[in-house]
Design an enzyme around this catalytic site. Structure first.
Site, PDB file in Angstrom:
ATOM      1  N   TRP A 130      -1.325   0.998  -2.139  1.00 37.09           N
ATOM      2  CA  TRP A 130      -1.321   1.126  -0.687  1.00 37.09           C
ATOM      3  C   TRP A 130       0.074   1.474  -0.125  1.00 37.09           C
ATOM      4  O   TRP A 130       0.202   1.801   1.037  1.00 37.09           O
ATOM      5  CB  TRP A 130      -1.771  -0.212  -0.065  1.00 37.09           C
ATOM      6  CG  TRP A 130      -1.036  -1.371  -0.695  1.00 37.09           C
ATOM      7  CD1 TRP A 130      -1.482  -2.132  -1.748  1.00 37.09           C
ATOM      8  CD2 TRP A 130       0.282  -1.831  -0.401  1.00 37.09           C
ATOM      9  NE1 TRP A 130      -0.513  -3.039  -2.119  1.00 37.09           N
ATOM     10  CE2 TRP A 130       0.585  -2.880  -1.302  1.00 37.09           C
ATOM     11  CE3 TRP A 130       1.253  -1.476   0.548  1.00 37.09           C
ATOM     12  CZ2 TRP A 130       1.811  -3.556  -1.296  1.00 37.09           C
ATOM     13  CZ3 TRP A 130       2.459  -2.159   0.550  1.00 37.09           C
ATOM     14  CH2 TRP A 130       2.726  -3.175  -0.359  1.00 37.09           C
ATOM     15  N   ASN A 131       1.137   1.360  -0.939  1.00 35.68           N
ATOM     16  CA  ASN A 131       2.469   1.368  -0.307  1.00 35.68           C
ATOM     17  C   ASN A 131       2.903   2.738   0.236  1.00 35.68           C
ATOM     18  O   ASN A 131       3.599   2.802   1.244  1.00 35.68           O
ATOM     19  CB  ASN A 131       3.530   0.746  -1.222  1.00 35.68           C
ATOM     20  CG  ASN A 131       3.768   1.504  -2.488  1.00 35.68           C
ATOM     21  OD1 ASN A 131       2.904   2.252  -2.938  1.00 35.68           O
ATOM     22  ND2 ASN A 131       4.932   1.335  -3.080  1.00 35.68           N
ATOM     23  N   ALA A 156      -6.339   1.823  -3.061  1.00 38.08           N
ATOM     24  CA  ALA A 156      -6.238   0.373  -2.827  1.00 38.08           C
ATOM     25  C   ALA A 156      -7.217   0.009  -1.708  1.00 38.08           C
ATOM     26  O   ALA A 156      -7.376   0.763  -0.732  1.00 38.08           O
ATOM     27  CB  ALA A 156      -4.820   0.011  -2.443  1.00 38.08           C
ATOM     28  N   SER A 157      -7.841  -1.151  -1.839  1.00 35.93           N
ATOM     29  CA  SER A 157      -8.941  -1.503  -0.929  1.00 35.93           C
ATOM     30  C   SER A 157      -8.498  -1.630   0.527  1.00 35.93           C
ATOM     31  O   SER A 157      -9.318  -1.475   1.431  1.00 35.93           O
ATOM     32  CB  SER A 157      -9.572  -2.820  -1.380  1.00 35.93           C
ATOM     33  OG  SER A 157     -10.167  -2.635  -2.631  1.00 35.93           O
ATOM     34  N   GLY A 206       0.615   1.307  -9.703  1.00 38.38           N
ATOM     35  CA  GLY A 206       0.393  -0.046  -9.207  1.00 38.38           C
ATOM     36  C   GLY A 206       1.054  -1.071 -10.088  1.00 38.38           C
ATOM     37  O   GLY A 206       2.087  -0.797 -10.706  1.00 38.38           O
ATOM     38  N   SER A 207       0.434  -2.244 -10.169  1.00 35.31           N
ATOM     39  CA  SER A 207       1.053  -3.360 -10.889  1.00 35.31           C
ATOM     40  C   SER A 207       0.833  -3.242 -12.394  1.00 35.31           C
ATOM     41  O   SER A 207      -0.056  -2.526 -12.852  1.00 35.31           O
ATOM     42  CB  SER A 207       0.437  -4.667 -10.382  1.00 35.31           C
ATOM     43  OG  SER A 207      -0.950  -4.651 -10.637  1.00 35.31           O
ATOM     44  N   GLU A 228       2.233   4.563 -13.606  1.00 35.90           N
ATOM     45  CA  GLU A 228       3.427   4.452 -12.761  1.00 35.90           C
ATOM     46  C   GLU A 228       3.424   3.027 -12.219  1.00 35.90           C
ATOM     47  O   GLU A 228       2.673   2.717 -11.297  1.00 35.90           O
ATOM     48  CB  GLU A 228       3.354   5.439 -11.584  1.00 35.90           C
ATOM     49  CG  GLU A 228       3.319   6.900 -11.976  1.00 35.90           C
ATOM     50  CD  GLU A 228       4.666   7.440 -12.405  1.00 35.90           C
ATOM     51  OE1 GLU A 228       5.657   6.682 -12.378  1.00 35.90           O
ATOM     52  OE2 GLU A 228       4.725   8.623 -12.784  1.00 35.90           O
ATOM     53  N   CYS A 262       8.465   1.053  -5.165  1.00 29.67           N
ATOM     54  CA  CYS A 262       8.702   0.824  -6.604  1.00 29.67           C
ATOM     55  C   CYS A 262      10.137   1.178  -6.966  1.00 29.67           C
ATOM     56  O   CYS A 262      10.756   0.516  -7.790  1.00 29.67           O
ATOM     57  CB  CYS A 262       7.716   1.636  -7.433  1.00 29.67           C
ATOM     58  SG  CYS A 262       7.693   3.377  -7.025  1.00 29.67           S
ATOM     59  N   GLU A 359      10.067  -8.231 -10.418  1.00 32.80           N
ATOM     60  CA  GLU A 359      10.221  -7.304  -9.288  1.00 32.80           C
ATOM     61  C   GLU A 359      10.077  -8.096  -7.985  1.00 32.80           C
ATOM     62  O   GLU A 359       9.226  -8.976  -7.887  1.00 32.80           O
ATOM     63  CB  GLU A 359       9.103  -6.251  -9.370  1.00 32.80           C
ATOM     64  CG  GLU A 359       9.075  -5.292  -8.199  1.00 32.80           C
ATOM     65  CD  GLU A 359       7.954  -4.252  -8.317  1.00 32.80           C
ATOM     66  OE1 GLU A 359       6.845  -4.590  -8.762  1.00 32.80           O
ATOM     67  OE2 GLU A 359       8.218  -3.100  -7.920  1.00 32.80           O
TER      68      GLU A 359
END
Ligand code: NAP
Length: 455
Positions: A130-131, A156-157, A206-207, A228, A262, A359
């Site tokens: 989402w970022n 992302a939801s 994402g994570s 990524e 990120c 992070e």
């Protein structure tokens, strides 16, 4: 359970979406495969005309789409517009360069003619965060589609409105049905999609936990992946640096996108000779940041994306202080509605603190003091991540040492790490593998076919 869009400035639900049924998803996957077969027969010129239209729509509608970004994930409206305009540049870049990136690569052998031929592989599932809800998608989708692959977006939801808007842009730009499709599904349904024979590869931004899950399933299915993932980038400041500039850029590098990037500078590693001066400037800059309504042009920092993100950074800061670190400014949640957090700086961070190796996905900078370039690089590498890095020095020897020895996917000298469609982007170690952008991004999902023609 419905998929929910919630405004992080207020905590209120904006919209809810029903997730697609399995049957509906299967139809879309089949449609994606048929659309790929048609797309690969369409000339680069025709694809480029549509991709240029994507860029044009993004530019023309940046205000309107920007509002949706701000409402769904909290970035400032100014930065949302900048992200959308950058995405337009990304689309244009691949409209212009894809044919060259995919040109046959002649190799002299004993054959009459031999060469590498770059060929698309089919539908690709893109699991996105989402970022940067528009840029992350376009930086994957533009090269993929120009190469002749089709896109299945599982966004992302919390940014479903953005996902549907993007699908609509590709349709309006003239791409045929099935080239770009959004799947409204929860992450628990990703495995089912990955195991479908019509899906040929996956990319995830994402994570770590999400990345390793997708990669494990694709490993079993023998499908290629690009990952990524997170980062904890070092920002090294040496005595010869322009300290005022380094502190100004460092402030942006840590706090842009409300601290949720990120490639944000997360660990400031500063030579002892300039440590105190640099620290003072960074604290001054952080204290001057305006936090508030992300729709207002004067706002620098909007809310964090959700309550759990706010809880997580509070826990990380508390843990660091419990371990003996010192807070120089901010670093606290702001009471009231929404998920606002005051940007903070922490120094004297011991190895035992979580933030030494984790992070921080919020505007908190860790400050570390070192006595040499060797010590700076050793500390930079003492991290599970290896995404970006930045060094500030006018000494050519130090620049070379950093370029040669920092374990990261990128090293920027006297500048903050950023992405650019012309340059490859990606990480090593737990930051992921594979590359996006530039020729690498387009070829990541191509079959590099060996062609050898004999008499
Ligand atoms: P996230 O929770 O991993 O979510 C990213 C995407 O993965 C979402 O679409 C999410 O769907 C999906 N997902 C979550 N768990 C999954 C699973 N087990 N299987 C399949 N899909 C799953 O990450 P985030 O919190 O949104 O993003 C922040 C992270 O992304 C940070 O670590 C950041 O550094 C990293 N990031 C990396 C880059 C890069 O280029 N290296 C760029 C941006 C962000 P749901 O929303 O439905 O759960």
């Amino acid at each position: 359970m419905p998929i929910v869009s919630r405004n992080p400035s207020t905590g209120e639900i904006i919209k809810q979406f029903e997730s697609y049924s399995d049957e509906c998803v299967d139809k879309l996957l089949l449609k994606s495969y048929s659309a790929h077969k048609k797309l690969k027969k369409i000339s680069f010129n025709k694809r480029a005309v549509c991709m240029m239209a994507v860029a044009r729509i993004l530019n023309t509608e940046s205000e309107k789409l920007g509002k949706i970004l701000t409402q769904e994930m909290g970035k400032t409206h100014t930065s949302a517009i900048a992200e959308i305009k950058k995405s337009a540049l990304g689309a244009e870049h691949y409209a212009i360069t894809a044919e060259d990136y995919m040109a046959d690569d002649i190799i002299k052998t004993n054959a009459l003619k031999s060469y590498r031929s770059y060929q698309p592989i089919g539908p690709i599932l893109a699991v996105m965060p989402w970022n940067y809800p528009v840029w992350q998608v376009i930086r994957f989708a533009a090269p993929a589609i120009m190469a002749g692959n089709t896109v299945l977006l599982k966004h992302a939801s919390n940014v479903t409105q953005c996902a549907l808007y993007l699908e609509d842009i590709f349709k309006r730009a003239g791409f045929h049905d099935g080239v770009f499709q959004t799947l409204i599904i929860p992450s628990s349904k990703v495995e089912r999609v990955l195991r479908n024979e019509n899906v040929r590869a996956a990319t995830l931004t994402g994570s770590e936990i999400a990345g390793s899950s997708v990669a494990a399933i694709c490993g079993q299915e023998i499908k290629p992946t690009v990952l990524e993932l997170g980062g904890s980038d070092a920002f090294i400041v040496m005595p010869s640096a322009d300290l005022e500039k380094a502190a100004a850029v460092g402030t942006t590098a840590r706090t842009q996108n409300n601290g949720q990037s990120c490639i944000a500078a997360k660990r400031f590693i500063v030579h002892a000779e300039v440590y105190e001066v640099f620290k003072e400037k960074l604290v001054r800059n952080f204290a001057a940041l305006k936090i508030g309504d992300p729709m207002k042009p004067e706002t620098d920092i909007g809310p964090l994306v959700n309550q759990s993100s706010l809880n997580e950074v509070e826990d990380q800061v508390k843990n660091a202080l419990d371990c003996g670190a010192e807070l120089l400014c901010g670093g606290k949640a702001i009471k009231g509605q929404g998920y606002f957090f005051q940007p903070g700086i922490i120094e004297k961070i011991p190895k035992s603190a979580r933030i030494y190796s984790e992070e921080i996905f919020a505007p908190v900078a860790g400050l570390y003091e070192v006595n040499s370039i060797e010590e700076a690089i050793e500390l930079a590498n003492d991290s599970p991540f290896g995404l970006g890095s930045s060094i500030w020095t006018s000494e050519l020897g130090e620049q070379k040492q950093a370029i040669d020895d920092i374990e990261a996917g990128a090293t920027f000298v006297n500048a903050m790490t950023s992405s650019d469609p012309r340059l490859p982007f990606g990480g090593i170690k737990r930051s992921g593998y594979g590359r996006e952008l530039a020729a690498e991004g387009l070829r990541a999902f191509c079959n590099v076919k060996t062609v050898s023609i004999h008499e």
